[in-house]
Design an enzyme around this catalytic site. Structure first.
Site, PDB file in Angstrom:
ATOM      1  N   GLY A  29      -4.581  18.911  61.791  1.00  0.00           N
ATOM      2  CA  GLY A  29      -5.461  17.872  62.282  1.00  0.00           C
ATOM      3  C   GLY A  29      -5.108  17.537  63.715  1.00  0.00           C
ATOM      4  N   TYR A  30      -6.033  16.862  64.370  1.00  0.00           N
ATOM      5  CA  TYR A  30      -5.856  16.503  65.772  1.00  0.00           C
ATOM      6  C   TYR A  30      -5.764  14.994  65.923  1.00  0.00           C
ATOM      7  CZ  TYR A  30      -6.527  21.305  66.981  1.00  0.00           C
ATOM      8  OH  TYR A  30      -6.343  22.655  67.080  1.00  0.00           O
ATOM      9  N   LEU A  31      -4.653  14.556  66.513  1.00  0.00           N
ATOM     10  CA  LEU A  31      -4.500  13.164  66.892  1.00  0.00           C
ATOM     11  C   LEU A  31      -5.244  12.907  68.196  1.00  0.00           C
ATOM     12  CD1 LEU A  31      -0.725  12.883  66.008  1.00  0.00           C
ATOM     13  CD2 LEU A  31      -2.593  11.729  64.827  1.00  0.00           C
ATOM     14  N   GLU A  81      -8.312  13.039  63.418  1.00  0.00           N
ATOM     15  CA  GLU A  81      -9.762  13.127  63.482  1.00  0.00           C
ATOM     16  C   GLU A  81     -10.255  13.999  62.327  1.00  0.00           C
ATOM     17  OE1 GLU A  81     -10.905  14.404  67.481  1.00  0.00           O
ATOM     18  OE2 GLU A  81      -9.103  13.452  68.249  1.00  0.00           O
ATOM     19  N   ASN A 143      -9.921  25.563  67.942  1.00  0.00           N
ATOM     20  CA  ASN A 143      -9.776  24.754  66.735  1.00  0.00           C
ATOM     21  C   ASN A 143     -10.132  23.296  67.005  1.00  0.00           C
ATOM     22  OD1 ASN A 143      -8.209  26.225  64.251  1.00  0.00           O
ATOM     23  ND2 ASN A 143      -7.767  27.210  66.201  1.00  0.00           N
TER      24      ASN A 143
END
Length: 154
Positions: A29-31, A81, A143
């Site tokens: 996941g992306y912060l 996100e 990604n």
């Protein structure tokens, strides 16, 4: 400072499958998925990482990656996100080079890409016959872009 030099390709066929040496389940996941910088949390099998990447300049960008406790990564993934990235990564060696082939799941199911990391932008390598179009410069395949516009919506 770490540098990542990576090229990314679509696949023509599944001939690579007979060369697979390793298989890893990845959830990430992306912060922060800003184009100037990304901050990613990744769990690969049972090992976790926090990765910070700078803006891509052609096929090169700064990369800093640190192993973190698995429990921390699981908690951080809940802060990320949506949607998160789920994929299986297959490791294939071809002509002395390591290729990473990602087959995506979830909202990106149906997408498969092959990546090769290099030591310099002008490093030569042989393209296997299962490699198709290069998409290294196409931001749709990052990604961090796939969480904003998943493959299923293309």
């Amino acid at each position: 400072m770490g540098l990542e030099i990576e090229r990314k390709f679509l696949l023509k066929n599944s001939d690579w499958r007979k060369l697979v040496e390793e298989e890893n389940l990845i959830k990430q996941g992306y912060l922060n998925s800003n184009a100037e910088r990304t901050v990613r949390v990744r769990v690969k099998n049972s090992t976790a990482y926090l990765t910070i990447k700078g803006k891509s300049q052609n096929t090169v960008r700064q990369e800093f990656e640190y192993e973190i406790p698995l429990a921390d990564a699981e908690s951080m993934l809940k802060l990320c996100e949506s949607p998160r990235i789920e994929k299986t990564r297959f490791i294939v060696n071809y002509e002395g080079k390591t290729w990473e082939i990602d087959e995506f799941e979830g909202e990106n199911k149906g997408l498969a890409v092959a990546e090769i990391e290099l030591t310099s932008e002008d490093e030569s390598f042989d393209l296997p016959d299962w490699i198709g179009e290069e998409v290294s410069q196409d931001a749709r395949y990052f990604n961090s872009s796939l969480i904003k516009k998943p493959f299923s919506s293309w």
